[in-house]
Design an enzyme around this catalytic site. Structure first.
Site, short mmCIF file in Angstrom:
data_model
loop_
_atom_site.label_atom_id
_atom_site.label_comp_id
_atom_site.label_asym_id
_atom_site.label_seq_id
_atom_site.Cartn_x
_atom_site.Cartn_y
_atom_site.Cartn_z
N ALA A 50 4.14 -18.99 1.69
CA ALA A 50 2.79 -18.59 1.26
C ALA A 50 2.67 -17.09 1.40
O ALA A 50 3.37 -16.47 2.20
CB ALA A 50 1.72 -19.28 2.11
N VAL A 52 0.49 -15.41 2.79
CA VAL A 52 -0.03 -14.98 4.08
C VAL A 52 0.97 -15.18 5.23
O VAL A 52 0.79 -14.65 6.31
CB VAL A 52 -1.35 -15.75 4.40
CG1 VAL A 52 -1.06 -17.19 4.81
CG2 VAL A 52 -2.18 -15.05 5.44
N TYR A 53 2.04 -15.93 5.00
CA TYR A 53 2.98 -16.23 6.08
C TYR A 53 3.78 -14.98 6.49
O TYR A 53 4.02 -14.09 5.68
CB TYR A 53 3.97 -17.31 5.66
CG TYR A 53 3.38 -18.69 5.52
CD1 TYR A 53 2.10 -18.99 5.99
CD2 TYR A 53 4.10 -19.71 4.90
CE1 TYR A 53 1.57 -20.26 5.85
CE2 TYR A 53 3.57 -20.98 4.75
CZ TYR A 53 2.31 -21.25 5.22
OH TYR A 53 1.80 -22.51 5.07
N GLY A 54 4.20 -15.00 7.74
CA GLY A 54 4.93 -13.89 8.32
C GLY A 54 4.14 -13.21 9.41
O GLY A 54 4.58 -12.23 10.02
#
Length: 343
Positions: A50, A52-54
């Protein structure tokens, strides 16, 4: 590894999907890439990330987009064509009030950003990472349809939609002759079986792929979690959902009754509680590919153990006694994770 049709499409995806939420945040870059390559070598061809991931644990404004960057790097040198690559849009990517949600503006901007980070010309599955009551679904669908017609996206899906919301979206797509959603991601595990009430029957009726996340309740079916203790340091519950674990688990005997039953049955099979709970999810009617989220190579290998486990009828009945069908022993985050991603 077996492969199955992704919903009503002709695309074949592996029985398990590699979730990439840990990559870029909780895991070092080199190890993240190594796990992705190991998963591909083991036959997994479906990766989910996604925009927003990380992020860092409990610091959701830090690191957005890092997971996509690492996935793109890992899929270089010809590996991209082997993968059914999925990503998502919805959560806030900054403090700008327009940098979030399911508006046409946000969807189109974030698709271009994801393509750059993933270093690819197209996204196999582009998903709305949540519903948005402020935006008419026809606006979101029109933007997604335009992306498909432009060749930047091949299929579209949802995550966290209720049965009625997805049904409305299918109706709107049909009415306006737009490409329809082909998949839904939802939490589904022995602690949260509520989607059996309405969502699963609806998905089956309209041939929509079901992609469960947290199929083993985020690793809760492990010897590490104890009723009278806080979540272990470094665990997913400690890193991301510390308050949720304390409030929802420490004083709920029923939750740990389910855990105890799963662990006992897993010992009888000489497998981990995680693998046994994952095998249960994989065996459920309507499930396409559960999402696994390994943080280490060992966890990845353990996940694939579930492929060798076939639950007997007696075992299923025993699990139904402690975790009845359609029950919610503890609402798995109850979608509270939405609020964590807000700036």
């Amino acid at each position: 590894m077996e492969y199955r049709n992704f919903g009503r499409t002709g695309v074949k995806v592996s029985q398990l999907c590699l979730g990439c939420m840990n990559f870029g945040g909780r895991q070092k870059d080199e190890e993240s890439i190594r796990i992705i390559h190991q998963a591909l070598d083991m036959g997994i061809n479906y990766l989910d990330t996604a925009n927003v991931y990380g992020h860092k644990p409990l610091q959701f404004e830090v690191g957005r987009g890092r997971s996509e960057q690492l996935v793109g790097k890992a899929l270089s040198n010809g590996k991209r064509t082997r993968v059914f690559l999925a990503t998502k849009v919805h959560y806030a990517m900054g403090s700008d009030p327009n940098a979030q949600g399911n508006s046409r503006r946000h969807i189109l901007e974030q698709c271009e950003a994801s393509l750059r980070r993933l270093d690819t010309d197209y996204i196999d599955l582009y998903q709305l990472h949540g519903s948005d009551n402020d935006i008419p679904i026809d606006e979101s669908l029109r933007a997604l349809d335009d992306l498909i017609r432009a060749g930047k996206v091949r299929y579209i899906g949802t995550s966290g939609f209720a049965a009625w919301e997805l049904m409305e979206a299918l109706w709107v797509a049909d009415r306006h002759h737009l490409n329809r959603f082909i998949s839904e991601q939802a939490p589904y595990n022995l602690l949260d079986r509520r989607i059996e009430r309405e969502l699963i029957p609806m998905l089956q009726t309209y041939d929509v792929a079901l992609i469960p996340w947290a199929p083993a309740a985020g690793g809760f079916f492990s010897e590490a979690y104890k009723q009278d203790r806080v979540a272990p340091e470094g665990s997913r519950y400690e890193a991301f959902w510390r308050g949720f674990y304390r409030e929802s688990f420490e004083h709920r005997k029923q939750v740990f009754d389910v855990q105890e039953t799963v662990l006992a049955m897993a010992r009888e099979r000489n497998v981990s509680g995680y693998a046994f709970a994952l095998a249960w999810c994989m065996s459920r009617t309507g499930v396409t590919s559960p999402i696994i989220g390994p943080r280490t190579s060992e966890q990845l290998v353990d996940s694939l153990t579930a492929l060798q486990i076939t639950l007997h009828e007696e075992e299923i009945k025993r699990l139904d006694q402690v975790a009845p069908p359609e029950s919610v022993t503890v609402p798995y985050l109850d979608y509270k994770v939405k609020h964590l991603f807000r700036p």
